[in-house]
Design a protein around this motif. Structure first.
Motif, PDB file in Angstrom:
ATOM      1  N   HIS A 174     -19.776 -51.565  -5.927  1.00 13.47           N
ATOM      2  CA  HIS A 174     -21.040 -52.228  -5.614  1.00 13.47           C
ATOM      3  C   HIS A 174     -22.072 -51.186  -5.212  1.00 13.47           C
ATOM      4  O   HIS A 174     -21.893 -50.468  -4.230  1.00 13.47           O
TER       5      HIS A 174
ATOM      6  N   GLY B 209     -25.832 -51.382  -4.331  1.00 17.86           N
ATOM      7  CA  GLY B 209     -26.946 -52.305  -4.098  1.00 17.86           C
ATOM      8  C   GLY B 209     -28.308 -51.678  -4.342  1.00 17.86           C
ATOM      9  O   GLY B 209     -29.278 -52.372  -4.624  1.00 17.86           O
TER      10      GLY B 209
ATOM     11  N   THR C 134     -23.067 -53.799 -10.006  1.00 12.12           N
ATOM     12  CA  THR C 134     -21.907 -54.284  -9.247  1.00 12.12           C
ATOM     13  C   THR C 134     -20.818 -54.713 -10.207  1.00 12.12           C
ATOM     14  O   THR C 134     -21.091 -54.969 -11.388  1.00 12.12           O
TER      15      THR C 134
ATOM     16  N   ARG D 107     -22.601 -62.178  -8.434  1.00  9.93           N
ATOM     17  CA  ARG D 107     -23.599 -61.227  -7.921  1.00  9.93           C
ATOM     18  C   ARG D 107     -24.577 -60.666  -8.965  1.00  9.93           C
ATOM     19  O   ARG D 107     -25.738 -60.405  -8.635  1.00  9.93           O
TER      20      ARG D 107
ATOM     21  N   MET E  72     -28.836 -59.467  -8.861  1.00  6.33           N
ATOM     22  CA  MET E  72     -29.256 -58.073  -9.072  1.00  6.33           C
ATOM     23  C   MET E  72     -30.200 -57.956 -10.256  1.00  6.33           C
ATOM     24  O   MET E  72     -31.164 -57.189 -10.227  1.00  6.33           O
TER      25      MET E  72
ATOM     26  N   LYS F 296     -30.117 -57.198  -4.177  1.00  3.52           N
ATOM     27  CA  LYS F 296     -29.011 -56.282  -3.925  1.00  3.52           C
ATOM     28  C   LYS F 296     -27.654 -56.940  -4.191  1.00  3.52           C
ATOM     29  O   LYS F 296     -26.613 -56.355  -3.953  1.00  3.52           O
TER      30      LYS F 296
ATOM     31  N   THR G 259     -27.119 -53.278   1.665  1.00  4.81           N
ATOM     32  CA  THR G 259     -25.716 -53.653   1.514  1.00  4.81           C
ATOM     33  C   THR G 259     -24.837 -52.422   1.639  1.00  4.81           C
ATOM     34  O   THR G 259     -25.273 -51.301   1.376  1.00  4.81           O
TER      35      THR G 259
ATOM     36  N   THR H 154     -31.413 -61.267  -0.106  1.00  2.00           N
ATOM     37  CA  THR H 154     -30.907 -60.237  -1.024  1.00  2.00           C
ATOM     38  C   THR H 154     -32.007 -59.286  -1.491  1.00  2.00           C
ATOM     39  O   THR H 154     -31.716 -58.243  -2.067  1.00  2.00           O
TER      40      THR H 154
END
Ligand SMILES: Nc1ncnc2c1ncn2[C@@H]1O[C@H](COP(=O)(O)OP(=O)(O)O)[C@@H](O)[C@H]1O
Ligand SMILES: [Mg+2]
Length: 380
Positions: A101, A103, A116, A138, A142, A147, A247, A366
């Protein structure tokens, strides 16, 4: 709708499954937790997961096998939970295991990008169970400029918002993250970010020094002495000063961090190392609350959840920090969400949103430019 949420966090300890009955939309979204079940990874699977997470290189064949093997494991974990709950599931939301990951956007082949990777094949889970599965939550956040984390604010808002109390919701998994919900807030007034290490550093040091996966009940930290100068030095790290949203993962607080930590401690009793790492964990959370949350508003409750709540030494440190910050340390169990089930419940809700073509991310949490429908659906 009956939805199973499946969460396997960065601790790589195993899989939490929550069976949840969900109804409504938006501020009328409501749910009942019917069952929480936990399946520990067998040792070889845990080792394979940790090896993939920490790998600077790994074969693509290994990654591919791990993806399918984890799919089988998740399917078995859900099947067990379904049987215990005696309910027919309509949908599964499966987070998968994060193996990488990043971010923050960094240059790569002429483009700046964040990225990610969660593994655990949704198609396998769907095929074994005969139930549609939402996975891979996720990337959509993004792709919308976020993130990719934290995604738990949707649940936090549904459960913990209050007309007259500001609440800070703190999860202590491998990484620790918080959601700050001001009194009478709209979703876009929430702040959420990873505060830094949860159990990850202590777990790793316990493995290195004692050959144990974690500090059971915080017993080792409880008999150690905190090394103050080292603690202060470590709390001065750049990550803790970085403004949210932000993150963290094994990239920041993984094996290399623990090794540097140990070198920094030098020749001291082993329990002191664990006590100091536990103090870094507790104080980095408190520092984040003070720096980035309390300066912007009034809060009364600090609600903790996650495996870290079982560490008594960590909890007594947090009690002290909470008193100094003028906050009341509470447990998510007091709000009807068992501490270790919380993130699994969140992924049940996120899957429900996706199934209804509704967004799951909270852009203020996020950093995404817009709300996004998250994940990919595998049909049975
Ligand atoms: N009895 C216990 N005593 C102390 N720590 C515990 C105990 N049980 C679990 N933990 C901690 O909780 C971690 C798992 O927490 P979890 O919330 O599942 O994290 P993640 O979401 O990263 O998987 C373990 O790795 C361990 O550090
Ligand atoms: Mg876990």
């Amino acid at each position: 709708m009956i939805v199973a949420g499946v969460m396997s966090g960065t601790s790589a300890d195993g899989v939490d499954v929550a069976v949840v009955s969900i109804q409504g939309r938006g501020s009328y979204l409501s749910f009942d937790l019917l069952l929480h079940d936990y399946s520990e990874y067998p040792k070889p699977i845990r080792q394979a997961v940790l090896a993939a997470m920490n790998a600077s290189s790994i074969s693509v064949a290994e990654l591919s096998r791990l993806n399918f093997r984890l799919g089988e494991f998740y399917a078995e974990a859900v099947a067990r939970a379904q049987k215990k709950s005696a309910k027919k599931l309509d949908l599964v939301g499966c987070h998968g295991q994060t193996i990488y990951h990043q971010g923050t956007a960094e240059p790569y082949l002429g483009k700046k990008l964040a990225c990610t990777w969660q593994t655990g094949e949704g198609s396998v889970v769907a095929a074994r169970l005969g139930i549609p599965v939402v996975s891979d939550f996720r990337p959509a956040d993004m792709a919308a400029g976020g993130k990719g984390a934290p995604l738990v604010p949707l649940l936090d808002y549904a459960v913990f918002r209050s007309k007259n109390k500001g609440r800070i919701i703190q999860n202590i998994g491998g990484i620790a993250n918080l959601t700050a919900i001001p009194a009478d807030a709209n979703p876009d007034e929430m702040t959420a970010f990873d505060t830094g290490p949860g159990n990850m550093v202590v777990d790793r040091l316990m493995q290195m020094l004692f050959g144990k996966p974690f500090d059971r009940d915080g017993a080792v930290a409880g008999r150690g002495t905190i090394l103050k100068p080292i603690l202060e030095d470590l709390l001065d790290a750049d990550y803790f000063k970085l403004k949210p949203p932000k993150t963290a993962g094994r990239e920041e607080f993984g094996a290399e961090y623990a090794e540097a930590f140990l070198r920094r401690c030098g020749k001291v009793p082993k329990a002191d190392v664990i006590a100091t790492a536990t103090a870094v964990t507790a104080q980095s959370m408190a520092q984040a609350v003070q720096r980035f949350v309390l300066k912007r508003g009034r809060y009364l409750d600090w609600v903790v959840s996650g495996g870290g709540t079982k560490n008594a030494a960590l909890m007594s440190m947090l009690e002290k920090e909470a008193a100094e910050l003028g906050l009341w340390l509470r447990h998510s169990d007091d709000f009807g969400i068992p501490s270790s089930a919380k993130e699994a419940v969140a992924f049940a809700l996120l899957a429900y949103q996706t199934w209804n073509q509704l967004p799951g991310n909270v852009p203020s949490a996020t950093g995404a430019k817009r709300a996004a429908v998250l994940g990919k659906i595998s049909y049975a």
